[in-house]
Scaffold this motif. Structure first.
Motif, PDB file in Angstrom:
ATOM      1  N   GLY A 106     -56.622 -30.040  36.352  1.00 32.30           N
ATOM      2  CA  GLY A 106     -57.079 -31.258  37.814  1.00 32.30           C
ATOM      3  C   GLY A 106     -57.978 -32.345  37.069  1.00 32.30           C
ATOM      4  O   GLY A 106     -57.629 -33.640  37.372  1.00 32.30           O
ATOM      5  N   SER A 107     -59.324 -31.546  36.749  1.00 30.12           N
ATOM      6  CA  SER A 107     -60.260 -32.592  36.295  1.00 30.12           C
ATOM      7  C   SER A 107     -60.583 -31.881  35.115  1.00 30.12           C
ATOM      8  O   SER A 107     -61.700 -31.061  34.355  1.00 30.12           O
ATOM      9  N   VAL A 108     -59.517 -32.563  33.521  1.00 31.17           N
ATOM     10  CA  VAL A 108     -60.681 -31.798  32.135  1.00 31.17           C
ATOM     11  C   VAL A 108     -62.169 -32.297  32.614  1.00 31.17           C
ATOM     12  O   VAL A 108     -62.999 -33.137  32.039  1.00 31.17           O
TER      13      VAL A 108
ATOM     14  N   GLU B 111     -62.795 -38.317  30.405  1.00 30.81           N
ATOM     15  CA  GLU B 111     -63.825 -37.065  31.316  1.00 30.81           C
ATOM     16  C   GLU B 111     -63.022 -36.725  32.516  1.00 30.81           C
ATOM     17  O   GLU B 111     -62.897 -37.790  33.113  1.00 30.81           O
ATOM     18  N   GLU B 112     -62.608 -36.554  33.207  1.00 30.55           N
ATOM     19  CA  GLU B 112     -62.306 -35.778  34.663  1.00 30.55           C
ATOM     20  C   GLU B 112     -60.607 -36.744  35.057  1.00 30.55           C
ATOM     21  O   GLU B 112     -60.576 -37.097  36.075  1.00 30.55           O
ATOM     22  N   ALA B 113     -59.960 -36.818  33.836  1.00 31.33           N
ATOM     23  CA  ALA B 113     -58.879 -36.548  34.297  1.00 31.33           C
ATOM     24  C   ALA B 113     -57.625 -35.783  34.332  1.00 31.33           C
ATOM     25  O   ALA B 113     -58.436 -34.141  33.887  1.00 31.33           O
ATOM     26  N   PHE B 114     -56.674 -36.186  34.650  1.00 28.57           N
ATOM     27  CA  PHE B 114     -55.777 -34.668  35.271  1.00 28.57           C
ATOM     28  C   PHE B 114     -55.285 -34.673  33.846  1.00 28.57           C
ATOM     29  O   PHE B 114     -54.367 -35.200  32.971  1.00 28.57           O
ATOM     30  N   LEU B 115     -54.719 -33.392  33.646  1.00 31.65           N
ATOM     31  CA  LEU B 115     -54.379 -32.280  32.613  1.00 31.65           C
ATOM     32  C   LEU B 115     -52.751 -32.080  32.487  1.00 31.65           C
ATOM     33  O   LEU B 115     -52.680 -31.177  33.243  1.00 31.65           O
ATOM     34  N   THR B 116     -52.063 -32.175  31.389  1.00 34.32           N
ATOM     35  CA  THR B 116     -50.164 -31.988  31.504  1.00 34.32           C
ATOM     36  C   THR B 116     -50.282 -31.352  30.054  1.00 34.32           C
ATOM     37  O   THR B 116     -50.396 -32.823  29.553  1.00 34.32           O
TER      38      THR B 116
ATOM     39  N   ASP C  36     -44.195 -16.800  39.579  1.00 32.02           N
ATOM     40  CA  ASP C  36     -46.064 -16.111  39.185  1.00 32.02           C
ATOM     41  C   ASP C  36     -46.382 -17.791  38.986  1.00 32.02           C
ATOM     42  O   ASP C  36     -46.023 -18.534  38.061  1.00 32.02           O
ATOM     43  N   LYS C  37     -47.993 -17.499  39.536  1.00 31.06           N
ATOM     44  CA  LYS C  37     -48.795 -18.972  38.741  1.00 31.06           C
ATOM     45  C   LYS C  37     -50.034 -17.975  38.484  1.00 31.06           C
ATOM     46  O   LYS C  37     -50.220 -16.809  38.548  1.00 31.06           O
ATOM     47  N   GLY C  38     -49.836 -18.510  37.335  1.00 32.90           N
ATOM     48  CA  GLY C  38     -51.374 -17.773  36.508  1.00 32.90           C
ATOM     49  C   GLY C  38     -52.317 -19.381  36.469  1.00 32.90           C
ATOM     50  O   GLY C  38     -52.006 -20.518  36.740  1.00 32.90           O
ATOM     51  N   SER C  39     -53.414 -18.479  36.972  1.00 33.31           N
ATOM     52  CA  SER C  39     -54.972 -19.275  36.782  1.00 33.31           C
ATOM     53  C   SER C  39     -55.800 -19.303  36.320  1.00 33.31           C
ATOM     54  O   SER C  39     -56.422 -17.523  35.832  1.00 33.31           O
ATOM     55  N   ASN C  40     -57.048 -19.637  35.432  1.00 32.59           N
ATOM     56  CA  ASN C  40     -58.032 -19.831  35.470  1.00 32.59           C
ATOM     57  C   ASN C  40     -58.637 -20.767  34.612  1.00 32.59           C
ATOM     58  O   ASN C  40     -57.823 -21.876  34.079  1.00 32.59           O
ATOM     59  N   LYS C  41     -60.305 -20.949  35.101  1.00 35.09           N
ATOM     60  CA  LYS C  41     -61.180 -21.754  34.599  1.00 35.09           C
ATOM     61  C   LYS C  41     -60.349 -23.296  35.321  1.00 35.09           C
ATOM     62  O   LYS C  41     -60.567 -24.019  34.530  1.00 35.09           O
ATOM     63  N   GLY C  42     -59.635 -23.535  35.925  1.00 34.90           N
ATOM     64  CA  GLY C  42     -59.643 -24.144  36.791  1.00 34.90           C
ATOM     65  C   GLY C  42     -57.670 -24.612  35.945  1.00 34.90           C
ATOM     66  O   GLY C  42     -57.258 -25.746  36.547  1.00 34.90           O
ATOM     67  N   PHE C  43     -57.558 -24.246  35.211  1.00 36.15           N
ATOM     68  CA  PHE C  43     -56.071 -24.424  34.653  1.00 36.15           C
ATOM     69  C   PHE C  43     -55.283 -23.464  35.216  1.00 36.15           C
ATOM     70  O   PHE C  43     -55.450 -22.384  35.928  1.00 36.15           O
ATOM     71  N   GLU C  44     -53.917 -24.156  35.454  1.00 32.93           N
ATOM     72  CA  GLU C  44     -52.793 -23.009  36.329  1.00 32.93           C
ATOM     73  C   GLU C  44     -51.673 -24.062  35.624  1.00 32.93           C
ATOM     74  O   GLU C  44     -51.570 -24.282  34.656  1.00 32.93           O
TER      75      GLU C  44
END
Lengths: 113, 115
Positions: A78-80, A15-20, A55-63
């Motif tokens: 940024g923080s899962v 939890e709170e790690a960065f996701l790619t 274009d950047k799509g974003s939703n619920k903290g995801f980009e």
């Protein structure tokens, strides 16, 4: 023909790690790009989309940013949270294809507390 | 919130039997799709349907498959004589406009197991 390639899963994060989650595509036309998410026991839901280059799509903290030069659409957060545990699908829809989606193979994300 | 509903959620059938998978798309949508996902593989497009006819079909969608919109609300996928390799999760989707920018809404899927 058009295709989408995603990074292999499963991905396990704290939890709170960065996701790619990496996604690259090939397309004959000028596609729109999507990320769909499938939570356990549910159907596919649109998470975000981008319809033209840069274009950047974003939703619920995801980009995710539509990069035409690298033919990529990487998903980041940024923080899962534990509640983000799901399977993520990158997809494209090309011009004049009647809305047909081409999917990547999906990446399973598991977030541990 | 409107949603796409699929029935049944799980279907087990014997090889060679016919199955019909049912979907109720969102009521004002005009474009309908079936996709399938074999376990561990990609979600694959099967067929798109608009104005009561098939718009496009993939090479997977052979003569064993057919689609129908029998009553203006349901959208069905029929497999005439199932094979073991038809075992997969089948997703129905619908969208308002069949273009590259329009979101497709998906059902929860029907898991088909052919034994």
């Amino acid at each position: 023909g058009d295709s989408v390639t995603q990074m292999e899963g499963p991905v396990t994060l704290s939890e709170e790690a960065f996701l790619t989650i990496n996604c690259t595509y090939t397309a004959t036309g000028y596609p729109s790009l999507f990320w769909y998410v499938q939570y356990p026991g549910e159907g596919l839901q649109l998470l975000l989309k981008a319809t033209k280059a840069d274009d950047k799509g974003s939703n619920k903290g995801f980009e995710a940013t539509y990069r035409k030069e690298t033919t990529s659409f990487h998903l980041e957060k940024g923080s899962v949270q534990v509640s983000d545990s799901a399977v993520y699908f990158c997809a494209l829809s090309d011009y004049n294809q009647g809305g047909k989606l081409i999917f990547g193979q999906g990446t399973e994300l598991s977030v541990k507390p | 919130e409107p949603e796409v509903t699929q029935t049944p959620s799980h279907q087990v059938t014997q090889m060679g039997q016919e199955v019909i998978l049912r979907c109720v798309p969102i009521s004002n949508h005009l474009y309908f799709y079936w996709y399938r996902q074999i376990l561990g593989q990609k979600v694959e497009f099967l067929v798109s349907f608009y104005n009561n006819e098939i718009s496009e079909k993939s090479e997977i969608f052979d003569d064993q498959f057919s689609v129908e919109r029998p009553d203006g609300s349901n959208f069905t996928l029929k497999i005439r004589s199932t094979k073991l390799e038809d075992s997969a999760m089948y997703f129905c989707a619908s969208s308002l406009m069949g273009d590259r920018n329009t979101e497709a809404f998906f059902g929860q899927g029907t898991r088909l197991t052919v034994v």
